[in-house]
Design a protein around this motif. Structure first.
Motif, mmCIF file in Angstrom:
data_model
loop_
_atom_site.group_PDB
_atom_site.id
_atom_site.type_symbol
_atom_site.label_atom_id
_atom_site.label_comp_id
_atom_site.label_asym_id
_atom_site.label_seq_id
_atom_site.Cartn_x
_atom_site.Cartn_y
_atom_site.Cartn_z
ATOM 1 N N TYR A 125 0.832 -1.203 0.000
ATOM 2 C CA TYR A 125 0.000 0.000 0.000
ATOM 3 C C TYR A 125 0.871 1.260 0.000
ATOM 4 N N ILE A 126 1.945 1.243 0.791
ATOM 5 C CA ILE A 126 2.845 2.398 0.856
ATOM 6 C C ILE A 126 3.461 2.666 -0.513
ATOM 7 N N PRO A 144 10.375 18.143 -11.055
ATOM 8 C CA PRO A 144 10.659 16.721 -10.767
ATOM 9 C C PRO A 144 11.232 16.468 -9.379
ATOM 10 N N ALA A 145 11.912 17.464 -8.801
ATOM 11 C CA ALA A 145 12.457 17.283 -7.447
ATOM 12 C C ALA A 145 11.347 17.085 -6.429
ATOM 13 N N ALA A 146 10.181 17.687 -6.693
ATOM 14 C CA ALA A 146 9.051 17.507 -5.779
ATOM 15 C C ALA A 146 8.563 16.066 -5.791
ATOM 16 N N ALA A 147 8.691 15.400 -6.925
ATOM 17 C CA ALA A 147 8.276 14.003 -7.028
ATOM 18 C C ALA A 147 9.288 13.049 -6.415
ATOM 19 N N ALA A 148 10.518 13.523 -6.221
ATOM 20 C CA ALA A 148 11.554 12.651 -5.660
ATOM 21 C C ALA A 148 11.303 12.344 -4.192
ATOM 22 N N ALA A 149 10.675 13.275 -3.458
ATOM 23 C CA ALA A 149 10.449 13.063 -2.022
ATOM 24 C C ALA A 149 9.558 11.856 -1.760
ATOM 25 N N PHE A 153 10.067 6.809 -0.601
ATOM 26 C CA PHE A 153 9.329 5.830 0.195
ATOM 27 C C PHE A 153 8.969 4.589 -0.620
ATOM 28 N N ILE A 154 8.955 4.701 -1.933
ATOM 29 C CA ILE A 154 8.797 3.500 -2.760
ATOM 30 C C ILE A 154 10.026 2.611 -2.609
ATOM 31 N N VAL A 155 11.191 3.239 -2.579
ATOM 32 C CA VAL A 155 12.436 2.494 -2.388
ATOM 33 C C VAL A 155 12.472 1.870 -0.986
ATOM 34 N N ILE A 156 12.012 2.630 0.018
ATOM 35 C CA ILE A 156 11.988 2.103 1.385
ATOM 36 C C ILE A 156 11.053 0.905 1.484
ATOM 37 N N ALA A 157 9.874 1.012 0.858
ATOM 38 C CA ALA A 157 8.931 -0.108 0.876
ATOM 39 C C ALA A 157 9.535 -1.336 0.199
ATOM 40 N N PHE A 158 10.232 -1.123 -0.907
ATOM 41 C CA PHE A 158 10.902 -2.236 -1.585
ATOM 42 C C PHE A 158 11.957 -2.865 -0.680
ATOM 43 N N ARG A 164 11.968 -8.965 4.141
ATOM 44 C CA ARG A 164 11.006 -9.963 4.611
ATOM 45 C C ARG A 164 10.762 -11.068 3.587
ATOM 46 N N ASP A 165 10.891 -10.764 2.312
ATOM 47 C CA ASP A 165 10.788 -11.774 1.256
ATOM 48 C C ASP A 165 12.133 -11.866 0.548
ATOM 49 N N ASN A 166 12.159 -12.533 -0.585
ATOM 50 C CA ASN A 166 13.378 -12.535 -1.396
ATOM 51 C C ASN A 166 13.346 -11.365 -2.372
ATOM 52 N N PHE A 167 14.469 -11.103 -3.000
ATOM 53 C CA PHE A 167 14.616 -9.927 -3.855
ATOM 54 C C PHE A 167 13.642 -9.952 -5.028
ATOM 55 N N VAL A 168 13.516 -11.092 -5.683
ATOM 56 C CA VAL A 168 12.665 -11.182 -6.873
ATOM 57 C C VAL A 168 11.200 -10.944 -6.508
ATOM 58 N N LEU A 169 10.738 -11.587 -5.447
ATOM 59 C CA LEU A 169 9.348 -11.419 -5.032
ATOM 60 C C LEU A 169 9.079 -9.987 -4.594
ATOM 61 N N ALA A 170 10.039 -9.384 -3.898
ATOM 62 C CA ALA A 170 9.888 -7.989 -3.478
ATOM 63 C C ALA A 170 9.805 -7.067 -4.689
ATOM 64 N N LEU A 171 10.600 -7.350 -5.720
ATOM 65 C CA LEU A 171 10.566 -6.533 -6.932
ATOM 66 C C LEU A 171 9.214 -6.654 -7.639
ATOM 67 N N LEU A 172 8.683 -7.881 -7.722
ATOM 68 C CA LEU A 172 7.381 -8.082 -8.356
ATOM 69 C C LEU A 172 6.270 -7.390 -7.571
ATOM 70 N N GLU A 173 6.330 -7.489 -6.258
ATOM 71 C CA GLU A 173 5.314 -6.828 -5.425
ATOM 72 C C GLU A 173 5.377 -5.316 -5.572
ATOM 73 N N THR A 174 6.583 -4.791 -5.632
ATOM 74 C CA THR A 174 6.736 -3.337 -5.787
ATOM 75 C C THR A 174 6.245 -2.875 -7.149
ATOM 76 N N LEU A 175 6.578 -3.608 -8.200
ATOM 77 C CA LEU A 175 6.132 -3.235 -9.548
ATOM 78 C C LEU A 175 4.612 -3.295 -9.661
#
Length: 207
Positions: A125-126, A144-149, A153-158, A164-175
């Motif tokens: 959700y984050i 664009p700098a305003a969108a960077a803030a 948090f997308i990177v933090i959520a990933f 908590r999961d593996n890298f591949v599953l985390a990447l799929l969930e984030t995408l």
């Protein structure tokens, strides 16, 4: 007291002993309650950390941000901050922001759940929420700098998902979460109308 055969026969000594015993018992009970609170707090904290301090620190950052947005959403009818920031581009009524604020507060709390599935759902959700924030800034026409803030948090959520999961599953969930955020952005955010056309009539005539 000098005339008393024993201290037990002295009313002053008896009274002072009772007061001392009462104070000691109250102090002991207070210490026990304090120790109980400390034990509950640290035991609960240990469960929330779940053995990974990096995961814990990242979730603290997320929940602090969501708590601030919760306050902003609840106070929106009086402050108008979000309407000002988005320049009225959100297709929402006046009840949207307070309800969103309540929901963000719940998300901030659930982020410390002892259930791994709940925390993973919160991270998705984050990622979707902040993708929508990035999309809103870009669609409204902010720098664009305003969108960077919110993008951080997308990177933090990933990162939390990867821990908590593996890298591949985390990447799929984030995408998948990013795709949901973009789709909702197209639905809820209308593009900003330009005050100056990209092509002026004079330029069009010359071409």
């Amino acid at each position: 007291c000098k005339d008393c055969i024993t201290h037990g026969d002295c009313p002053i000594y008896t009274l002072s002993s009772l007061l001392s015993l009462t104070f000691t018992s109250q102090t002991t009970a207070k210490k026990q309650r304090t120790l109980g609170l400390y034990y509950f707090f640290f035991a609960h904290l240990q469960n929330m950390i779940n053995g990974n301090p990096v995961d814990w620190a990242l979730r603290v950052c997320e929940s602090i941000a969501f708590s601030l947005h919760c306050c902003i959403g609840l106070s929106e009818p009086w402050t108008g901050i979000m309407k000002h920031v988005t320049e009225g581009s959100l297709v929402c009524n006046d009840f949207f922001f307070p309800l969103a604020g309540v929901f963000l507060g719940i998300i901030a709390y659930l982020n410390f759940s002892t259930s791994n599935a709940v925390v993973i759902g919160v991270q998705c959700y984050i990622a979707a929420f902040h993708t929508g924030a990035v999309f809103t800034h870009l669609r409204v026409g902010h720098h664009p700098a305003a969108a960077a803030a919110p993008g951080i948090f997308i990177v933090i959520a990933f990162a939390v998902l990867a821990i908590r999961d593996n890298f591949v599953l985390a990447l799929l969930e984030t995408l998948a979460s990013v795709a949901v955020g973009v789709a909702l952005g197209f639905v809820l955010v209308k593009p900003k109308e330009r005050s100056v056309p990209l092509l002026s009539p004079e330029e069009g005539d010359t071409e």
